[in-house]
Design an enzyme around this catalytic site. Structure first.
Site, PDB file in Angstrom:
ATOM      1  N   ASP A 517       0.856  -1.193   0.000  1.00 27.50           N
ATOM      2  CA  ASP A 517       0.000   0.000   0.000  1.00 27.50           C
ATOM      3  C   ASP A 517       0.893   1.245   0.000  1.00 27.50           C
ATOM      4  O   ASP A 517       2.117   1.133   0.145  1.00 27.50           O
ATOM      5  CB  ASP A 517      -0.866  -0.059   1.271  1.00 27.50           C
ATOM      6  N   ASP A 592      -9.135   4.165  -1.309  1.00 28.61           N
ATOM      7  CA  ASP A 592      -9.911   4.553  -0.130  1.00 28.61           C
ATOM      8  C   ASP A 592     -11.240   5.204  -0.507  1.00 28.61           C
ATOM      9  O   ASP A 592     -11.404   6.426  -0.448  1.00 28.61           O
ATOM     10  CB  ASP A 592      -9.067   5.485   0.749  1.00 28.61           C
TER      11      ASP A 592
END
Ligand code: NAG
Length: 920
Positions: A517, A592
């Site tokens: 990530d 997100d």
């Protein structure tokens, strides 16, 4: 001060998730000096021409020199013919002050070239290769590309080619932003080229509190591409926008610059985590594409007449185009022009041509296609054990538990928090014993801590990205002060890969997979939350040149590490940042997102765009990352998520726990039935991924892929196809009792395929919109008449436990009573399939008989067998069925169930030839 800013951002990240993205944190084109300069050419045009007498032709290519007629600077130009209806165009400076960056590692290898034939007539040069042709015009320079004599692409159609050659900075250059005029006052200053009034941002640039020193000055490259045979353009992920690209007149261009955008908004052209500079033009007769291979910040203007029914009718009636063809204008901050022009002719051909250049995801282990349970964070070993046990208690299948950043010892990757996870190996074993997996996160930011081995190694060996003055760059991220390994250095990648070996990373097993990530890279206190552009990488390249490739290089290291760790297990990696070619190493998700209906709808739009750009293995956080979904939204999100290739629930640390059993019984049942549906289709997903690896054909596809002539289908992005077998139109609105589904037309008379509702086998026979009633349980999905879909219908707690379970074949007949479809199977884990240890078979039904045809020799020993054959679309119900294997026949029972007929227990093994005949 830097720290204060970082802390503010972190606090913002944790506590303010009602607010949405703050667009002021990110540049507009106007605030990005190269974008502003490159875009200006749209009103002035440029003047490039081939210099007569410089042409050279070779077996597979042609070269020439180009000149900018305004400033007389010279360039080299190369046009190469590649296998598969593709041309490659490269333009670079003839004698640059320093070499300009050429992207490496994006292509899967050196593309194979093909022979050309060169003809000249009246100063116009044509190059023919197979079915395709390039016609080169010298002055003004532009190239037309033809597929089978249909004009599909023009390069530099509008004379917007713009190439800022590297220059010495004028001796006295004003330091600040103000006063480009000041140069004129100084007679000793080297004058900038006549065509530019020096842009104040050309030699240094500020954004908010950040300064970009730009030691090499302006070096933008830009080029326009027109698509004369196209009506719509699509591609260039990643954006939270519609599948079909919108016109950018009056707005900013689409931006490609890998960024950690907090609470991104939908219907937006803003940059997100990934950048894949491939764009397609599609019309009812032809599809073509352009892959703009450049890893610097890039903006793309889209010029299309917004499609409306009236104008397309006019075009249809008159047969002529009333508006200019759609076009795209790519503008990059540095590098060279390196463009691949892919000529189709059909959508699936162009997708395969692109896959031929940049590769595909390889066949994943089966578990990776099953359900993933994640949140930030599962707190400790007990939490993990409880969640896993609850799935069993509530009879819900689940394959993989995920651990976010909190499992580490203070965000030091390759370590564990020993208080929360004292015995990670026992925890992993407990999961593995149930057929389950664990995925852990490892991010690229490295905590600057003298007691951390990784930091010490990187410091001592000089493995970090450097600042302009040669120091290790320090940014601010989850661990606090952090530095970032320079994965562009092969030695760093090798070091990084070796950290995954079990002799070093002792607290995991070879079954633990990886999540990379924050690899845009995310830098909380950096410009636009990323790294400054004047950082220096291996080979002395600026971060500016390579920014969009950073995550790609990171996952290359991880992939190599997982193979080093266990060369026999197919690695699974999830990455957020991605570039062209990253699909060879990792799956992606849409980052997100928010727990709202609009983000649910965009999960399909975004993954469809990613899928045609190479990333079939795409999904969105089920339930939405930020915020708390109400039960209905969560139910619908599961129902949608099961039909995207990567299927993971994930949630922000501040959200309420939302594992499915925490909801009332009704919600539990709805989610459970969605999970079961996902698992029942695993054989189809698995087969589709095998075929992706073999052919490059995307696993999920927009409607236009197989219905290229149906204009109504072009813009449909609320439904998708799984291969050419399923049509999925999930419910993605609140409180609805029906959805409008579009069944595409196969011809001008609005004939369509037959489509069978997968729950009831009710049949749709005509193309057009149909309003379909839905209940809270209903996931509107149809199987195409003419297809056969393999399924497994027994409930297990995880996918690997289904290895030997029997198959059901769903046969849906077309108008002629025929159907076919493939099934692929192997050990679902290792690379033995590369040595042929697999079974690949095509089932065919015609004249009331089902047969199998093996593709290659069936070499995998499977205990599975065919349990059931379901046939929809028969005219009459047969009395019985006869199965014949090796000359021995056996009578089978046949039963009508609603709109389908079921043949029970053919009992035949997967690697045996058989014929199953219906008796009347
Ligand atoms: C593994 O499972 C055993 C048996 O249920 C249990 O006693 C133990 O605590 C588990 N270990 C971990 C680390 O979860």
């Amino acid at each position: 001060m830097r720290f204060t800013l970082g802390i503010c951002l972190i606090i913002g990240a944790l506590f303010s998730y009602a607010a949405g993205v703050d667009p002021n944190n990110f540049k507009t084109c106007e605030q990005s000096s190269f974008c502003k300069r490159s875009r200006k050419v749209q009103s002035t045009g440029s003047k490039y021409a081939i210099i007569p007498g410089t042409l050279n032709s070779y077996a597979d290519s042609l070269t020439a020199d180009l000149v900018n007629k305004d400033n007389h600077h010279q360039f080299t130009f190369k046009l190469e013919a590649l296998m598969g209806n593709t041309f490659r165009l490269q333009i670079d400076e003839k004698n640059p002050l320093r070499p300009r960056y050429r992207v490496e590692h994006a292509l899967k290898g050196k593309p194979a070239t093909t022979q050309i034939r060169v003809q000249e007539s009246q100063g116009v040069l044509s190059i023919t290769a197979g079915n395709s042709k390039a016609v080169i015009h010298g002055d003004p320079f532009h190239i037309e590309f033809y597929e089978d004599d249909v004009h599909v692409v023009t390069v530099n159609a509008k004379n917007w080619l713009y190439f800022e050659h590297l220059r010495q900075k004028a001796a006295v250059q004003t330091e600040g932003a103000e006063g480009a005029e000041a140069q004129d006052a100084n007679p000793d200053a080297i004058q900038p080229p006549a065509e530019t009034h020096e842009d104040p941002g050309a030699w240094e640039e500020n954004f908010k509190s950040h300064h970009d020193s730009k030691p090499y000055g302006p070096e933008a490259v830009a080029l326009d591409f027109a698509f004369p045979a196209a009506e719509v353009l699509f591609g260039i992920p990643e954006h939270a926008d519609s599948f079909v690209l919108k016109s950018t007149s009056g707005t900013d261009p689409y931006r490609l610059y890998n960024l950690d955008v907090f609470e991104y908004v939908v219907d937006s052209k803003m940059a997100l985590y990934g950048s894949v500079p491939v764009l397609y033009g599609h019309g009812s007769q032809r599809t073509a594409g352009v892959y703009w291979q450049n890893a610097a910040e890039t903006w793309v203007d889209i010029h299309t007449a917004e499609t409306n029914v009236v104008s397309s009718l006019v075009n249809f009636v008159s047969g002529t185009r009333k508006t200019p063809p759609p076009s795209a204008h790519f503008m990059s901050e540095s590098g060279i022009v390196d463009a691949f022009i892919m000529l189709g002719p059909k959508p699936i051909d162009v997708f395969k041509q692109y896959a031929g250049l940049t590769g595909t995801h390889e066949l994943p282990q089966l578990f990776a296609l099953a359900y993933h349970q994640s949140r930030w964070n599962y707190n400790d070993e007990r939490d993990v054990a409880t969640v896993s046990a609850k799935f069993d208690e509530f009879n819900m299948p689940m394959d993989t538990m995920w651990l976010d950043i909190e499992y580490t010892d203070g965000k030091r990757y390759f370590t564990w928090d020993k208080f929360k996870f004292p015995d990670s190996l026992a925890m992993v074993k407990n999961l593995t014993d149930l057929g389950r997996h664990l995925v852990v996160i490892i991010d690229p930011h490295i905590k600057r801590d003298n007691a951390y081995f990784f930091h010490n190694d990187c410091t001592e060996q000089g493995y970090y990205i450097k600042t302009r003055d040669g120091n290790d760059y320090e940014g601010w991220c989850w661990p606090g002060s952090a530095s970032y390994p320079d994965f562009f250095n092969p030695v760093v990648r090798e070091y990084y890969a070796s950290q995954y070996e079990l002799s070093k990373f002792k607290t995991v097993t070879a079954d633990v997979m990886l999540w990379n990530d924050m690899n845009e890279p995310s830098v909380f206190n950096g410009p636009e939350v990323t790294a400054p552009k004047d950082l220096v990488h291996f080979g002395n390249w600026e971060h500016r040149d390579v920014h969009n490739l950073y995550g790609h290089m990171h996952i290359m290291g991880t992939f190599a590490g997982l193979l080093k760790r266990d060369p026999n297990q197919r690695p699974f990696i999830l990455t957020r940042s991605h570039f062209a070619g990253s699909q060879r190493y990792a799956a992606i998700w849409t980052g997100d997102n928010l727990a709202d209906w609009a983000h649910l709808q965009h999960s399909i739009k975004m993954c469809l765009t990613e899928a045609v750009a190479g990333f079939s293995f795409c999904g969105a956080d089920v339930g939405g990352f930020f915020g708390n979904p109400e039960a209905e939204l969560l139910e619908r999100w599961y129902q949608t998520g099961i039909f995207l290739p990567f299927f993971r629930a994930h949630a922000h640390i501040d959200t309420k726990r939302r594992e499915p059993w925490l909801f009332p019984e009704r919600t539990r049942q709805i989610i459970r039935s969605a999970l079961l549906k996902r698992y029942s289709y695993l054989p189809l997903w698995y087969t589709s991924f095998y075929e992706l690896e073999k052919t490059g054909a995307p696993v999920i596809r927009p409607m236009l892929t197989h219905y290229p002539h149906d204009k109504e289908a072009f813009g449909i992005d609320s439904q998708l196809l799984v291969q050419q077998r399923l049509l999925v139109r999930p419910v993605m609105q609140q409180g609805v009792s029906k959805v409008d589904v579009y069944f595409p037309a196969i011809d001008d008379k609005k004939n369509g395929d037959y489509w069978y509702d997968v729950d009831t086998f009710e049949r749709q026979e005509r193309a057009g919109y149909v309003s379909v009633p839905v209940t809270e349980y209903k996931i509107p999905v149809w199987q195409r008449g003419g297809s056969i879909v393999p399924k497994k219908e027994r409930l297990r707690r995880s996918a690997p436990l289904m290895l030997h379970d029997p198959y059901t074949l769903i046969v849906c007949l077309d108008r002629h009573g025929k159907a076919d479809g493939t099934l692929y199977l192997d050990d679902e884990k290792s690379y033995k399939y590369r040595d042929g240890e697999h079974i690949y078979v095509n089932y065919e039904f015609e004249q009331n008989q089902l047969r199998n045809n093996f593709i290659g020799k069936p070499k995998y020993k499977s205990n599975a067998w065919i349990e059931r054959v379901v046939i929809a679309g028969l005219q009459l119900v047969p009395k019985s069925a006869t199965i014949t294997v090796n000359g021995v026949s056996q009578q089978l029972e046949v039963e009508q169930q609603g709109n389908a007929v079921i043949v029970r227990k053919p009992g035949v093994k997967m690697d045996v030839d058989f014929a199953l005949k219906l008796n009347y």
